[in-house]
Structure formats: C-alpha cells, structure tokens
Design an enzyme around this catalytic site. Structure first.
Site, short mmCIF file in Angstrom:
data_model
loop_
_atom_site.label_atom_id
_atom_site.label_comp_id
_atom_site.label_asym_id
_atom_site.label_seq_id
_atom_site.Cartn_x
_atom_site.Cartn_y
_atom_site.Cartn_z
N ILE A 27 -4.44 -6.06 -6.17
CA ILE A 27 -5.27 -7.17 -5.98
C ILE A 27 -4.73 -8.53 -6.56
O ILE A 27 -4.25 -8.60 -7.67
CB ILE A 27 -6.44 -6.91 -6.83
CG1 ILE A 27 -7.07 -5.38 -6.32
CG2 ILE A 27 -7.73 -7.93 -7.00
CD1 ILE A 27 -8.30 -4.97 -7.09
N THR A 61 8.48 4.54 -7.68
CA THR A 61 7.27 4.40 -6.75
C THR A 61 7.42 2.78 -6.46
O THR A 61 7.45 2.53 -5.41
CB THR A 61 5.81 4.55 -7.49
OG1 THR A 61 5.85 5.93 -7.77
CG2 THR A 61 4.76 4.29 -6.51
N GLY A 82 -2.96 -3.61 -9.63
CA GLY A 82 -2.07 -3.32 -8.36
C GLY A 82 -1.90 -4.37 -7.47
O GLY A 82 -1.48 -5.32 -7.71
N LYS A 106 -3.91 -4.47 -19.40
CA LYS A 106 -4.33 -5.58 -18.39
C LYS A 106 -5.29 -6.77 -18.68
O LYS A 106 -5.46 -7.51 -18.41
CB LYS A 106 -4.73 -4.76 -17.08
CG LYS A 106 -3.70 -3.65 -16.57
CD LYS A 106 -4.41 -2.76 -15.65
CE LYS A 106 -3.27 -1.72 -15.35
NZ LYS A 106 -3.88 -0.59 -14.44
P1 NAP Z 1 8.51 5.22 -11.98
O1 NAP Z 1 8.18 5.72 -10.52
O2 NAP Z 1 8.41 6.13 -12.97
O3 NAP Z 1 9.99 4.46 -11.79
C1 NAP Z 1 10.67 4.02 -12.88
C2 NAP Z 1 11.99 3.44 -12.49
O4 NAP Z 1 12.80 3.06 -13.37
C3 NAP Z 1 12.91 4.81 -12.04
O5 NAP Z 1 13.70 4.46 -10.92
C4 NAP Z 1 13.80 5.12 -13.29
O6 NAP Z 1 15.00 5.56 -12.73
C5 NAP Z 1 14.06 3.57 -13.77
N1 NAP Z 1 14.44 3.49 -15.07
C6 NAP Z 1 13.56 4.02 -16.12
N2 NAP Z 1 14.19 3.73 -17.31
C7 NAP Z 1 15.31 3.17 -16.98
C8 NAP Z 1 16.65 2.64 -17.60
N3 NAP Z 1 16.54 2.83 -19.00
N4 NAP Z 1 17.49 2.07 -16.87
C9 NAP Z 1 17.84 1.98 -15.57
N5 NAP Z 1 16.41 2.53 -14.75
C10 NAP Z 1 15.45 3.15 -15.50
O7 NAP Z 1 7.57 3.77 -12.12
P2 NAP Z 1 6.62 3.10 -11.22
O8 NAP Z 1 5.26 3.55 -10.97
O9 NAP Z 1 7.56 2.50 -9.99
O10 NAP Z 1 6.41 1.93 -12.11
C11 NAP Z 1 7.16 0.63 -12.48
C12 NAP Z 1 6.48 -0.37 -13.31
O11 NAP Z 1 5.37 -0.96 -12.28
C13 NAP Z 1 5.90 0.00 -14.49
O12 NAP Z 1 5.89 -1.11 -15.41
C14 NAP Z 1 4.51 0.55 -14.20
O13 NAP Z 1 3.64 0.33 -15.23
C15 NAP Z 1 4.04 -0.87 -13.06
N6 NAP Z 1 3.14 -0.52 -12.05
C16 NAP Z 1 3.17 0.66 -11.53
C17 NAP Z 1 2.12 0.94 -10.47
C18 NAP Z 1 2.09 2.26 -9.48
O14 NAP Z 1 1.17 2.54 -8.90
N7 NAP Z 1 2.99 3.18 -9.89
C19 NAP Z 1 1.08 0.11 -10.39
C20 NAP Z 1 0.93 -1.28 -11.35
C21 NAP Z 1 2.26 -1.21 -11.96
P3 NAP Z 1 15.15 7.16 -12.25
O15 NAP Z 1 14.58 6.91 -10.69
O16 NAP Z 1 16.59 7.22 -12.03
O17 NAP Z 1 14.52 7.95 -13.17
N1 HSE Z 2 -2.16 4.50 -14.51
C1 HSE Z 2 -2.82 3.26 -13.85
C2 HSE Z 2 -4.11 3.55 -13.00
C3 HSE Z 2 -1.77 2.76 -12.60
O1 HSE Z 2 -4.40 4.73 -12.85
O2 HSE Z 2 -4.67 2.35 -12.69
C4 HSE Z 2 -1.75 1.35 -12.29
O3 HSE Z 2 -1.54 0.38 -13.51
#
Ligand code: NAP
Ligand code: HSE
Length: 428
Positions: free
Chosen positions: A138, A14, A136, A207
């Site tokens: 903010i 994402t 996120g 957080k």
């Molecule tokens: P996600 O959609 O699950 O994507 C994770 C990505 O990392 C995928 O592309 C996955 O590969 C790759 N990955 C996982 N393990 C790996 C490994 N061992 N080697 C290489 N690639 C690997 O996660 P996300 O939602 O984008 O979140 C990413 C980070 O942002 C996390 O730390 C999360 O806590 C943080 N975050 C997310 C959000 C949100 O709204 N999503 C908000 C704030 C912070 P594949 O695609 O090939 O499986």
């Molecule tokens: N699981 C988290 C939330 C995603 O619901 O706010 C962003 O860190």
C-alpha cells in the site's frame, strides 16, 4: 546525469528476490517510466550457495553488506535484510557516508533509529526511502509525503499487521480458539521469527510510529507507542463483540491531542459495517484523515514477495526520476519531539468481567464503575455452569485513566474473578 541507475541489493530473501524479479522482468517498462536503465551491480546475503530461484550470475557478490554499500559502482543501496541493529544499520550508515541514496523495507530500524538516520541523510544530501516498511504494497508513505502534503493530518489509523488480522478473522470464521489459529499461522509461515513481533503488536507499532512522524511532523517515537497484543482475545470475545455489532481488530491509532501525541497499537472494537470491520485475512488497511481531504482509506496486501517488492520499486523509480523528499517530509531537525499523551481522547469501552454469580455482585461492579465516573451504555450477562457469570459491558465515553481506576475499584469488590478485559471502541 547518467542514464543508468546502479543498485546494490543487500538481502535476497522474500523481498530481495521479489525486487530482482521485477528488475529482470520489467526492465523495459522501468526504463520507459523513469528514463533510466535500472541495473543491479552487486548483491549480498548470508549464504552465497543458496538457490534463490533467480539468476544472480551477472551480479558481483559481496559477503559483507557494508562493503556492498561502499562500492563505487553502486549509486543506490537497497537494504532488505531487516533488523534494527547490526548489518542493516551499519550498511545504511556506510551508504550514507559514501554518498548513496538508500531504499529500505526495514520498519524496525526506522522506528528506532529513524531520526538519527534522517539527520545523517540530510547532512550528506542523501535520500532515504522506505515505502515497503509500512503496510507492504500500500503506498501509504507516498500518500502522506506527497498526495496529502497540503493537509493538516488529524488522525492516522489502521490494521498494519496482516498476521494478526488473519488470526482474528480466522478465529471468527472457523470458530477456533486463539492457540489453534496461532499454530495454523505458524504452519503457513505467516509469523515472524519472533512471533511476539506480530501478536505482541510490536511490528505494527513500528509502522504506526513511522506514519505518526510524517503525519504530525514529529520525531519518530516508538518508545511511546502504547502496545498491547492480541493474545488475550478469546473466541468468546469475538463472538460477543459480533453480537453487539463490532469486530475486534489490532488497530493502530495516532493522533495529536491538546496534551501531546497519542500513539496506540491495541486490540479495539470497530463497527462491523465499517471498512476496517470488513477487513478479512492478511490484508492491511490504513485510514488517513486530513483537514481538507477528509477521510481516505487505503487497502491492500501488507506483506509478501510481490506487494513488498512493488513498494521497494516505487521508491527506486522515484529516485531514478530525481524525486527527492526529506525522509519524514520536512527537514529532519525541524521535526518536533512531541510530548506523549496516553489515551488522551475519551472513547467508549467494551469490558469483559467474570463475576461470582451471587446476589449483589453486579450491583457492586456497577457502583465501582459509577463511583469513578464510568457510565454503562449496554450490558449483557451470560450465566455459566461454574457459578460465575460472564458480564459484558459497553460504557459511554470515558478516559483510559478513569477506566483504569474503575477497574481497580471493581477488583476491590471481591466479586470479580480473573483479570477483566477492556477494549476501546474506536469511531471510524
Ligand atoms: P528474509 O526473507 O528473512 O530475508 C532476509 C535476507 O537478508 C536473506 O537473504 C538473508 O541472507 C539476508 N541477511 C540477513 N542478515 C544478513 C547479514 N548479516 N548479511 C548479509 N545478508 C543478510 O526477510 P524478508 O522477508 O525479505 O524481509 C526483508 C525486509 O523487508 C525486513 O526489514 C522486513 O521487515 C521487511 N518487510 C518484509 C515483508 C515481507 O512480506 N516479507 C513485508 C514488509 C517489510 P540468507 O538468505 O543468505 O539467509
Ligand atoms: N509480519 C508482518 C505482517 C509482515 O504480518 O503484517 C509485514 O510487515
């Protein structure tokens, strides 16, 4: 100094895809604003074959994010994989060891290993930035590190998990029980792979621990965040709190007290007319209080592709401009290990007790509270068909310790059924 900043991005989910989209769609604007051409050299994820809806053909592919972090043609390593251990940690360590700045969105990693990472980065002359890790889109990290750097921060507070706020506000607006709304959130894809990270308060606790470190100049201390999730909140609690002029929020509060650092992530009541009380759906809100600035309130999307990628790009642009700030705002080894204070600040509490509906039951509970120094401010009783009475009490200010003792005494009266619920009422 080169006029190109070369990024290696590990994680194309994402957030990673969102970052690629911004870099591809806003190339000219980013260059105008930073004076540098921001380019992606190489990327990594688990599956090379997956169609991610963005053109990755001009980027080198690395199966191993650690190898990506070490590449000579990468200036800045962007970690967007997640997880407090394993690939994310190893790749960040490799980036630091090979002299690359790091941008990450990984709150779990920073909450647990933040101090070690900050020290390693400082020793290597590296910057680690992590705006996306908290709330996120903010810009709360930037606010604390930069805009509020001249303040002594007295309290940091906020709703930092959008999923929990969605569940609580949806329960209220649709009159649905927790289990039904939890399943709805699951269907909508809101829940983390391990839902307890959300509803157990762990994600939001990560957080809060990060914000507390910057706010109070202390080492990140997630282990001492008191955590309580939202699983015990019933639709009746929400309605009854509303009757008394409150909303229930999964609220994080960090404050420095005479006894040490208090960090709590727990369901709390807040006045329904307050900005926190008015917060609906998956939105986040962070309230910061400083001696000179007073109170400021930041509100916005706490998750999702665009908002989170926006925060990542804010960090990338800062580094492209040459803005270099210590990880937690001051040299890592000057961050103090704070003593942990459990709910040191007294507050009023909301109590929900199920009493046997018989003569003298209420009097016994009132005495148990009074004997332990807990004074009743308001009370309501709802008769029920099963010969029990639901009693809701709002106390005057008391300490958590006095309240725990009082509740234990209530249980010893023999007139309380089930487990009482106690929610702190936070002044906001
Ligand atoms: P996600 O959609 O699950 O994507 C994770 C990505 O990392 C995928 O592309 C996955 O590969 C790759 N990955 C996982 N393990 C790996 C490994 N061992 N080697 C290489 N690639 C690997 O996660 P996300 O939602 O984008 O979140 C990413 C980070 O942002 C996390 O730390 C999360 O806590 C943080 N975050 C997310 C959000 C949100 O709204 N999503 C908000 C704030 C912070 P594949 O695609 O090939 O499986
Ligand atoms: N699981 C988290 C939330 C995603 O619901 O706010 C962003 O860190």
């Amino acid at each position: 100094m080169s006029d190109v900043l070369r990024l290696g991005i590990a994680g194309l989910g994402t957030v990673g895809v969102g970052v690629i989209r911004i870099i591809q769609n806003q190339a000219e604007r980013l260059e105008m604003r930073t004076g540098k051409k921001i380019v992606v050299t190489a990327v990594s994820a688990r599956s090379k074959a997956k169609d991610r809806g963005v053109d990755l053909s001009s980027y080198a592919w690395e199966d191993d994010p650690v190898e990506l972090a070490k590449r000579d043609d990468v200036d800045l390593f962007v970690e967007l994989m997640g997880g407090s251990e394993g690939a994310a940690k190893e790749a960040i360590e490799a980036a630091i060891a090979t002299g690359k700045d790091v941008v990450t969105a990984n709150k779990a990693l920073l909450a647990i290993h933040g101090q070690a990472i900050a020290e390693a980065a400082e020793d290597a002359g590296i910057c680690v930035r992590y705006e996306a890790a908290v709330a996120g889109g903010i810009p709360v990290i930037k606010s604390l590190l930069e805009g509020l750097a001249g303040n002594a921060i007295s309290r940091v507070m906020g709703v930092m998990n959008g999923t929990c706020n969605y569940i609580l506000t949806r329960m209220e607006s649709a009159g649905l029980p927790y289990d039904v709304v939890f399943e709805e959130a699951n269907q909508l894809g809101y829940l983390e792979a391990d839902p307890n990270l959300d509803v157990g308060g762990i994600d939001a606790g990560h957080k809060l621990a990060i914000l507390a470190a910057i706010a109070f100049g202390t080492q990140v201390d997630f282990d001492n965040v008191e955590l309580e999730g939202i699983g015990s909140i019933t639709i009746d609690d929400i309605h009854q709190a509303a009757d008394m002029g409150y909303k229930i929020k999964l609220l994080g509060v960090a404050q420095m007290t005479g006894r040490g650092l208090e960090q709590r992530m727990s369901p709390c009541l807040v006045p329904d007319t307050s900005p926190l009380g008015q917060l609906q759906g998956g939105t986040n809100m962070v309230v910061l209080e400083g001696d000179s600035v007073g109170q400021i309130v930041l509100r916005g999307a706490g998750a999702g592709e665009g908002p989170t990628a926006s925060a990542v790009m804010g960090d990338v642009c800062d580094l492209a401009r040459g803005v270099r700030i210590a990880t937690f705002g001051q040299p890592a080894r000057t961050l103090r290990k704070a003593a942990s204070a459990r709910a040191a600040v007294s507050a009023p509490y909301y109590l929900r007790l199920q009493l046997q509906d018989k003569p003298g039951a209420l009097a016994k509970v009132a005495r148990a509270l009074g004997d332990n120094g807990v004074s009743i401010d308001r009370m309501r009783q709802y008769g029920q068909q099963d010969l029990t009475a639901l009693v809701l009490i709002v106390t005057h200010k008391t300490t958590q310790t006095a309240l725990d003792q009082a509740l234990e005494a209530c249980m010893e009266t023999g007139v309380v059924s089930g487990t009482p619920l106690a929610l702190r009422i936070e002044s906001v």
